[in-house]
Design a protein around this motif. Structure first.
Motif, PDB file in Angstrom:
ATOM      1  N   HIS A 175       0.837  -1.210   0.000  1.00 28.53           N
ATOM      2  CA  HIS A 175       0.000   0.000   0.000  1.00 28.53           C
ATOM      3  C   HIS A 175       0.871   1.259   0.000  1.00 28.53           C
ATOM      4  CE1 HIS A 175      -3.277   2.738   0.810  1.00 28.53           C
ATOM      5  NE2 HIS A 175      -2.661   3.161   1.905  1.00 28.53           N
ATOM      6  N   ILE A 176       1.865   1.274   0.853  1.00 26.94           N
ATOM      7  CA  ILE A 176       2.769   2.431   0.914  1.00 26.94           C
ATOM      8  C   ILE A 176       3.543   2.557  -0.396  1.00 26.94           C
ATOM      9  CG2 ILE A 176       4.777   3.432   2.084  1.00 26.94           C
ATOM     10  CD1 ILE A 176       2.119   3.635   3.663  1.00 26.94           C
ATOM     11  N   ASP A 177       3.956   1.444  -0.950  1.00 22.64           N
ATOM     12  CA  ASP A 177       4.661   1.468  -2.232  1.00 22.64           C
ATOM     13  C   ASP A 177       3.785   2.108  -3.311  1.00 22.64           C
ATOM     14  OD1 ASP A 177       6.881   0.831  -3.971  1.00 22.64           O
ATOM     15  OD2 ASP A 177       5.647  -0.797  -4.773  1.00 22.64           O
ATOM     16  N   LYS A 178       2.512   1.740  -3.357  1.00 27.32           N
ATOM     17  CA  LYS A 178       1.595   2.324  -4.340  1.00 27.32           C
ATOM     18  C   LYS A 178       1.398   3.814  -4.090  1.00 27.32           C
ATOM     19  CE  LYS A 178      -0.920  -1.867  -5.432  1.00 27.32           C
ATOM     20  NZ  LYS A 178      -2.180  -2.604  -5.346  1.00 27.32           N
ATOM     21  N   LEU A 179       1.318   4.202  -2.821  1.00 29.21           N
ATOM     22  CA  LEU A 179       1.170   5.623  -2.508  1.00 29.21           C
ATOM     23  C   LEU A 179       2.387   6.425  -2.973  1.00 29.21           C
ATOM     24  CD1 LEU A 179      -0.403   5.615   1.067  1.00 29.21           C
ATOM     25  CD2 LEU A 179      -1.517   6.222  -1.093  1.00 29.21           C
ATOM     26  N   ILE A 180       3.560   5.881  -2.759  1.00 30.66           N
ATOM     27  CA  ILE A 180       4.788   6.569  -3.184  1.00 30.66           C
ATOM     28  C   ILE A 180       4.822   6.702  -4.705  1.00 30.66           C
ATOM     29  CG2 ILE A 180       7.309   6.350  -3.300  1.00 30.66           C
ATOM     30  CD1 ILE A 180       7.132   5.094  -0.438  1.00 30.66           C
ATOM     31  N   HIS A 204      -2.122  14.896   0.645  1.00 33.47           N
ATOM     32  CA  HIS A 204      -2.714  13.852   1.486  1.00 33.47           C
ATOM     33  C   HIS A 204      -1.830  12.597   1.477  1.00 33.47           C
ATOM     34  CE1 HIS A 204      -5.744  11.411   3.434  1.00 33.47           C
ATOM     35  NE2 HIS A 204      -5.603  10.525   2.466  1.00 33.47           N
ATOM     36  N   ILE A 205      -1.351  12.225   0.307  1.00 35.32           N
ATOM     37  CA  ILE A 205      -0.473  11.053   0.192  1.00 35.32           C
ATOM     38  C   ILE A 205       0.819  11.289   0.968  1.00 35.32           C
ATOM     39  CG2 ILE A 205       0.979   9.744  -1.410  1.00 35.32           C
ATOM     40  CD1 ILE A 205      -1.332  10.056  -3.459  1.00 35.32           C
ATOM     41  N   LYS A 206       1.384  12.470   0.819  1.00 36.36           N
ATOM     42  CA  LYS A 206       2.621  12.802   1.533  1.00 36.36           C
ATOM     43  C   LYS A 206       2.424  12.659   3.041  1.00 36.36           C
ATOM     44  CE  LYS A 206       5.728  16.688   2.314  1.00 36.36           C
ATOM     45  NZ  LYS A 206       5.964  18.099   2.012  1.00 36.36           N
ATOM     46  N   ASP A 207       1.308  13.182   3.535  1.00 34.88           N
ATOM     47  CA  ASP A 207       1.017  13.078   4.965  1.00 34.88           C
ATOM     48  C   ASP A 207       0.861  11.624   5.404  1.00 34.88           C
ATOM     49  OD1 ASP A 207       1.087  15.828   5.170  1.00 34.88           O
ATOM     50  OD2 ASP A 207      -1.101  16.058   5.173  1.00 34.88           O
ATOM     51  N   GLU A 208       0.145  10.836   4.612  1.00 35.61           N
ATOM     52  CA  GLU A 208      -0.079   9.434   4.962  1.00 35.61           C
ATOM     53  C   GLU A 208       1.231   8.651   4.970  1.00 35.61           C
ATOM     54  OE1 GLU A 208      -2.700   5.565   3.555  1.00 35.61           O
ATOM     55  OE2 GLU A 208      -3.251   7.528   2.773  1.00 35.61           O
TER      56      GLU A 208
END
Length: 79
Positions: A22-27, A61-65
């Motif tokens: 999930h984090i990989d996809k967000l990055i 939002h992604i950066k914060d998450e």
């Protein structure tokens, strides 16, 4: 990408991304948004202002998450 704002967290972020899809996809999405926004702001692409603002909010939002996930990961691993 994140290198501009928090280069000291890049190694931890890369480690976390390997363990957490999930984090990989967000990055990856953050990098994609960054590229689109840069293209629009440089005048190489056109986009309505409202849509551009929407993308900027999503990027933030992604950066914060991701940042929160990295802090939690560091805490769990004792880094």
């Amino acid at each position: 990408m994140f290198k501009e704002c928090c280069p000291e967290l890049i190694p931890v972020m890369e480690e976390l991304a390997k363990e957490n899809p999930h984090i990989d996809k967000l990055i990856q999405r953050h990098a994609e948004l960054n590229k689109i926004i840069d293209e629009v702001e440089a005048g190489r692409e056109h986009m309505e202002e409202l849509e551009l603002e929407k993308l900027k909010k999503e990027k933030l939002h992604i950066k914060d998450e991701v940042y929160q996930a990295v802090l939690e990961y560091k805490k769990q691993k004792g880094l």
